[in-house]
Enzyme design. Structure first.
Site, PDB file in Angstrom:
ATOM      1  N   HIS A 167      -0.443  -6.541   0.286  1.00 36.48           N
ATOM      2  CA  HIS A 167      -0.157  -5.116   0.472  1.00 36.48           C
ATOM      3  C   HIS A 167       0.132  -4.401  -0.850  1.00 36.48           C
ATOM      4  O   HIS A 167       0.969  -3.501  -0.905  1.00 36.48           O
ATOM      5  CB  HIS A 167       1.019  -4.942   1.423  1.00 36.48           C
ATOM      6  CG  HIS A 167       0.866  -3.794   2.363  1.00 36.48           C
ATOM      7  ND1 HIS A 167       0.493  -2.526   1.939  1.00 36.48           N
ATOM      8  CD2 HIS A 167       1.013  -3.708   3.708  1.00 36.48           C
ATOM      9  CE1 HIS A 167       0.452  -1.716   2.983  1.00 36.48           C
ATOM     10  NE2 HIS A 167       0.753  -2.411   4.069  1.00 36.48           N
ATOM     11  N   ASP A 404     -20.810   0.389   7.252  1.00 36.22           N
ATOM     12  CA  ASP A 404     -22.162  -0.018   7.646  1.00 36.22           C
ATOM     13  C   ASP A 404     -22.871  -0.712   6.481  1.00 36.22           C
ATOM     14  O   ASP A 404     -23.164  -0.103   5.465  1.00 36.22           O
ATOM     15  CB  ASP A 404     -22.952   1.217   8.097  1.00 36.22           C
ATOM     16  CG  ASP A 404     -24.338   0.860   8.625  1.00 36.22           C
ATOM     17  OD1 ASP A 404     -24.691  -0.333   8.653  1.00 36.22           O
ATOM     18  OD2 ASP A 404     -25.069   1.794   9.003  1.00 36.22           O
TER      19      ASP A 404
END
Length: 461
Positions: A167, A404
């Site tokens: 993180h 994508d």
């Protein structure tokens, strides 16, 4: 479910050779609350109706090369988080020649099983999650690797791309990394909107928050050796993960119902100002979670006035007094805390109570996003000790399903939850305006939650 899982290749990927010098990147006060062994696991599932050899021969070389080019832009993730003893501040260090692990595997579990919403054994997801290299200590400094990737082929049906990251970056930065990789791989030209912004001067510590948070961090760091180095993250075979969907019409129905209920609370003075799909989804899920925990006996049944907390991060890039680029690399999150009594949450109008509590936290954020920031770590630690906290990761506004690689949008994006009191959120992959809620529970607790979730929706009809 009987299946096989086989590692085909373990390799290391680095930025193009000689393209980057050794460099360090300082952290800001936004990063300090997230230091340590906090990490995120996410899986992207794509349709790919081809055999394994087609992937390894025609796709894999380009995937590795595009990853190398992506790491050139996101080079800090290739390095390590360096956490020296006090008083030295932690920082990220990239050394020329550093690399990240990329695992190529094959799994015979049915693709449709993974992309469904029904409960699936958490151990099955674990096969697809890349494992971070171990943390080690050098000269009293914790050296913490930041990124690992795995590509798993499900023959003749799909591909899963898994990412595990510490993180040191928030969800938006990690998504920009994945979208840049997808864009380079597929040959798209819209790269600029994903390129990271590294200028730390855009973050202004006008209230002296960093010094206070650093003191808290150094106190926590003193216990890291036993906690982090001994942490095996063992998974229970009894835990499952499932997704629950609120479609657009259900969210609109919830909004109307909440408004009607709020009009009856304090003569309408408690009408929420920020009744977004995020607020509605969180309120509904929080109430279902509390009811389920109460039903299985996980809550204190003798104290109906016991206060419960709902904690969520909020992106501050557009909320500060000064501009922060959307592609800023790192964390830019504020900690928001909502609270309500158990008796209020399980009441008939519990969802309206929860929405009002979450709305109140958002209103505080908008009036001063950094107000109380010096207490982010201590507040979170105190809530963890109480054990009455539900947390949120992700957001329906982050655009997970826009990643994508040229195979179309993901058929499913899964945040692999590591805590039973955490819910994950994303936009709905099947319907614009919907929200997907991810949850990990024991099998019996998941059955209880699922039943309450469905009954509560039917009650609103």
């Amino acid at each position: 479910m009987a299946y096989t899982h086989m590692v085909l290749e373990n390799c290391q990927v680095s930025p193009p050779q000689g393209s980057l010098p050794t460099a360090s990147l300082p952290l800001t006060f936004f990063d300090i609350p997230w230091l340590g062994d906090l990490h995120v696991k996410r899986l992207y599932f794509y349709e790919f109706p081809h055999p394994t050899h087609h992937f390894t021969q025609t796709i894999l070389p380009t995937l590795k090369n595009s990853l190398s080019l992506t790491l050139h832009h996101f080079f800090p993730l290739v390095g390590n988080l360096m956490c020296p003893p006090p008083p030295t501040k932690p920082y990220i260090l990239y050394n020329n020649g550093d690399s990240i692990p990329l695992t190529i595997a094959e799994c015979t579990i049915n693709f449709n099983h993974f992309i469904s919403n029904h409960p699936r054994d958490i151990i099955e997801f674990d096969q697809l999650v890349p494992k971070l290299p171990p943390i080690h200590i050098s000269n009293e400094t914790f050296v913490i690797p930041l990124l690992a990737l795995q590509v798993t082929i499900l023959p003749n049906s799909g591909i899963c791309i898994g990412i595990t990251y510490r993180h040191v970056v928030d969800g938006l930065t990690s998504i920009h990394f994945m979208k840049l990789w997808a864009s380079i791989f597929s040959g798209k030209t819209c790269l600029e909107k994903f390129l990271p912004h590294y200028d730390r001067d855009v973050i202004k510590d006008t209230n002296g928050v960093e010094a206070v948070l650093l003191d808290e961090y150094f106190r926590m760091r003193s216990s890291w050796k036993d906690f982090i180095l001994g942490n095996t993250n063992a998974l229970s075979i009894d835990h499952v993960q499932a997704k629950f969907v609120l479609n657009r019409s259900q969210i609109e129905m919830l909004k109307k119902w909440i408004f009607s209920q709020c009009k009856n609370i304090d003569n309408g003075s408690s009408l929420p100002k920020h009744l977004s799909r995020f607020v509605v989804t969180c309120a509904f899920t929080w109430v279902c979670f509390i009811k389920a925990q109460d039903k299985i006996g996980a809550l204190n049944s003798s104290d109906v006035d016991e206060v419960h907390y709902f904690v969520f991060p909020a992106d501050c890039r557009d909320r500060l007094e000064y501009p922060v680029p959307k592609t800023y690399f790192g964390n830019c999150l504020a900690l928001c805390v909502s609270e309500a009594k158990k008796s209020e949450l399980v009441a008939t109008n519990g969802v309206a109570v929860a929405a009002t509590a979450i709305d109140k936290a958002i209103s505080k954020l908008q009036s001063g996003p950094l107000k109380g920031a010096e207490r982010w770590i201590s507040d979170l630690m105190n809530l963890l000790k109480l054990g009455r906290m539900c947390t949120v990761t992700g957001s329906p506004s982050l655009g997970f399903y826009e990643t994508d690689f040229g195979w179309g949008s993901p058929k499913k994006v899964e945040m692999v939850n590591q805590q039973t009191k955490n819910i994950s959120l994303s936009e709905c992959g099947d319907e614009k305006g919907g929200v997907e809620v991810g949850l990990m529970q024991t099998k019996s607790a998941m059955d209880t939650f699922s039943s309450i979730f469905e009954q509560s929706l039917n009650f609103l009809n």
